[in-house]
Write a protein that holds these residues in place. Structure first.
Motif, PDB file in Angstrom:
ATOM      1  N   GLU A  15      69.747  39.242  21.811  1.00  9.83           N
ATOM      2  CA  GLU A  15      69.155  37.903  21.711  1.00  9.83           C
ATOM      3  C   GLU A  15      70.162  36.932  21.093  1.00  9.83           C
ATOM      4  O   GLU A  15      70.902  37.287  20.181  1.00  9.83           O
ATOM      5  CB  GLU A  15      67.898  37.967  20.856  1.00  9.83           C
ATOM      6  CG  GLU A  15      67.038  36.714  20.901  1.00  9.83           C
ATOM      7  CD  GLU A  15      65.721  36.868  20.153  1.00  9.83           C
ATOM      8  OE1 GLU A  15      65.603  37.827  19.360  1.00  9.83           O
ATOM      9  OE2 GLU A  15      64.818  36.047  20.372  1.00  9.83           O
ATOM     10  N   GLU A  16      70.198  35.732  21.631  1.00 10.20           N
ATOM     11  CA  GLU A  16      71.069  34.620  21.233  1.00 10.20           C
ATOM     12  C   GLU A  16      72.521  34.799  21.683  1.00 10.20           C
ATOM     13  O   GLU A  16      73.345  33.919  21.436  1.00 10.20           O
ATOM     14  CB  GLU A  16      71.007  34.364  19.726  1.00 10.20           C
ATOM     15  CG  GLU A  16      69.604  33.953  19.246  1.00 10.20           C
ATOM     16  CD  GLU A  16      69.563  33.617  17.774  1.00 10.20           C
ATOM     17  OE1 GLU A  16      70.633  33.610  17.132  1.00 10.20           O
ATOM     18  OE2 GLU A  16      68.463  33.344  17.263  1.00 10.20           O
ATOM     19  N   ALA A  17      72.830  35.879  22.364  1.00  6.21           N
ATOM     20  CA  ALA A  17      74.163  36.062  22.929  1.00  6.21           C
ATOM     21  C   ALA A  17      74.230  35.407  24.299  1.00  6.21           C
ATOM     22  O   ALA A  17      73.195  35.189  24.940  1.00  6.21           O
ATOM     23  CB  ALA A  17      74.492  37.544  23.039  1.00  6.21           C
ATOM     24  N   ARG A  77      74.698  31.830  34.491  1.00  2.00           N
ATOM     25  CA  ARG A  77      75.069  31.911  33.074  1.00  2.00           C
ATOM     26  C   ARG A  77      74.014  31.251  32.199  1.00  2.00           C
ATOM     27  O   ARG A  77      73.300  30.338  32.624  1.00  2.00           O
ATOM     28  CB  ARG A  77      76.413  31.214  32.811  1.00  2.00           C
ATOM     29  CG  ARG A  77      77.570  31.736  33.611  1.00  2.00           C
ATOM     30  CD  ARG A  77      78.868  31.088  33.172  1.00  2.00           C
ATOM     31  NE  ARG A  77      79.984  31.542  34.012  1.00  2.00           N
ATOM     32  CZ  ARG A  77      80.484  30.865  35.032  1.00  2.00           C
ATOM     33  NH1 ARG A  77      79.975  29.691  35.348  1.00  2.00           N
ATOM     34  NH2 ARG A  77      81.487  31.347  35.724  1.00  2.00           N
ATOM     35  N   LYS A  78      73.952  31.757  30.971  1.00  4.10           N
ATOM     36  CA  LYS A  78      73.153  31.098  29.941  1.00  4.10           C
ATOM     37  C   LYS A  78      73.863  31.309  28.610  1.00  4.10           C
ATOM     38  O   LYS A  78      74.253  32.435  28.294  1.00  4.10           O
ATOM     39  CB  LYS A  78      71.733  31.662  29.879  1.00  4.10           C
ATOM     40  CG  LYS A  78      70.830  30.883  28.920  1.00  4.10           C
ATOM     41  CD  LYS A  78      69.376  31.271  29.049  1.00  4.10           C
ATOM     42  CE  LYS A  78      68.526  30.423  28.104  1.00  4.10           C
ATOM     43  NZ  LYS A  78      67.075  30.704  28.233  1.00  4.10           N
ATOM     44  N   PRO A  79      74.067  30.257  27.840  1.00  2.58           N
ATOM     45  CA  PRO A  79      74.858  30.373  26.611  1.00  2.58           C
ATOM     46  C   PRO A  79      74.179  31.157  25.496  1.00  2.58           C
ATOM     47  O   PRO A  79      74.850  31.727  24.646  1.00  2.58           O
ATOM     48  CB  PRO A  79      75.099  28.922  26.204  1.00  2.58           C
ATOM     49  CG  PRO A  79      74.067  28.126  26.909  1.00  2.58           C
ATOM     50  CD  PRO A  79      73.710  28.864  28.140  1.00  2.58           C
ATOM     51  N   SER A  80      72.841  31.184  25.506  1.00  3.79           N
ATOM     52  CA  SER A  80      72.126  31.874  24.434  1.00  3.79           C
ATOM     53  C   SER A  80      70.773  32.335  24.980  1.00  3.79           C
ATOM     54  O   SER A  80      69.920  31.499  25.282  1.00  3.79           O
ATOM     55  CB  SER A  80      71.931  30.927  23.250  1.00  3.79           C
ATOM     56  OG  SER A  80      71.137  31.530  22.241  1.00  3.79           O
ATOM     57  N   VAL A  81      70.601  33.642  25.098  1.00  4.60           N
ATOM     58  CA  VAL A  81      69.376  34.132  25.738  1.00  4.60           C
ATOM     59  C   VAL A  81      68.262  34.349  24.708  1.00  4.60           C
ATOM     60  O   VAL A  81      68.513  34.574  23.520  1.00  4.60           O
ATOM     61  CB  VAL A  81      69.627  35.444  26.509  1.00  4.60           C
ATOM     62  CG1 VAL A  81      70.582  35.198  27.654  1.00  4.60           C
ATOM     63  CG2 VAL A  81      70.138  36.552  25.583  1.00  4.60           C
TER      64      VAL A  81
END
Lengths: 116, 116
Positions: A15-17, A77-81
Motif C-alpha cells: 500500500e502507498e507504493a 501506472r499509479k504513483p500510490s496504490v
C-alpha cells in the motif's frame, strides 16, 4: 487482427507504493487502447482509453497510461496504490480504422494485490 | 439502475441441458456485444448486434450457441446441450453508437454459468 499481451499475471505491491502494469499489443493498423478494471464478482469498468493526441492518458482513480507506438506498449501506472485498488486489470485494443463496429480484443489480465 | 443488466447472475446446468442468458442493455444503446470469460482468462468476443441485426457471430464457439436481439433492445444468448467447457462468465456490453470511434462500451456484471 489485433492481440494483447499482459506480461504479468499477478502483481503484489505494498500500500502507498507505486505500481506499473505492463501491456503490449500487436496490430497491423492503428489502434485504440483501453484499460478496464474488474472487481470481484463484478463486470468490467473502463479506467481510461487512448484514441489519439497526447500519449499520456489520465483515467479514474488516479491511474494513468502512456501510449508508446515504437514499443507497441500501453503500460498502466499509479504513483500510490490503495487497498481498494485490489482487482484484476485488463488491457484491450480495437482497430481504429474499421468503418464498422468496434471489436475489442482483451488481454488475459493482471491481478493487482495491494498488501497492507 | 441505468446500467447493463444480466440475468440470471448464477446458473448451474447439468451437462446436456439448454440454458438461456438474458441481457438488458442501457436504454437506447445501438450496439450490443456478448463476451465469454473463462476462469483466469480475459473476455473473448462472441457476437455483435447493431440494433436487431447480428452483424458478427464469428466468435460463437459452435452451432450450440445462438444469440438474438429481435426488437433491438433485450438480447438472449442460448446455449444448447451444454458441455463442461461452456462453464464461464458470459458478459454482455452495450454502446450508445454504432461502435466506431473508440466509444466507451459498458459491461454488465455477467452471468456465471457452471456446467456439472
Amino acid at each position: 487482427a489485433q492481440s494483447v499481451t499482459q506480461l504479468d499475471s499477478q502483481v503484489p505491491v505494498f500500500e502507498e507504493a507505486p505500481v506499473e502494469l505492463r501491456c503490449n499489443y500487436s496490430s497491423s493498423v492503428s489502434v485504440y487502447l483501453f484499460w478496464y478494471v474488474q472487481y470481484p464478482n463484478q463486470g468490467l469498468q473502463l479506467l481510461l482509453k487512448y484514441l489519439s493526441g497526447s500519449t499520456l492518458v489520465k483515467g479514474i482513480n488516479g491511474f494513468e497510461a502512456e501510449f508508446n507506438k515504437s514499443q507497441t506498449s500501453f503500460h498502466l501506472r499509479k504513483p500510490s496504490v490503495h487497498i481498494s485498488d485490489t482487482a484484476e486489470y485488463f488491457c484491450a485494443v480495437s482497430d481504429s480504422q474499421s468503418g464498422g463496429y468496434q471489436k475489442v480484443t482483451f488481454g488475459t489480465g493482471t491481478k493487482l494485490q495491494v498488501i497492507p | 439502475g441505468a446500467g447493463v443488466s444480466q440475468s440470471p447472475r448464477y446458473k448451474v446446468a447439468k451437462r446436456g441441458q439448454d440454458v438461456a442468458l438474458r441481457c438488458d442493455p442501457i436504454s437506447g444503446h445501438v450496439s450490443l456485444f456478448w463476451y465469454q470469460q473463462a476462469l483466469g482468462q480475459g473476455p473473448e468476443f462472441l457476437t455483435y448486434f447493431q440494433n436487431e441485426a447480428q452483424l458478427d457471430k464469428s466468435g460463437l464457439p459452435s452451432d450450440r450457441f445462438f444469440a438474438e436481439r429481435p426488437e433491438g433492445s433485450v438480447s438472449t444468448l442460448k446455449i444448447q446441450r451444454t458441455q463442461q467447457e461452456d462453464s464461464a462468465v458470459y458478459l454482455c456490453a452495450s454502446s450508445p453508437t454504432r461502435g466506431q470511434g473508440g466509444n466507451t462500451i459498458y459491461f454488465g456484471e455477467g452471468s456465471w454459468l457452471t456446467v456439472v
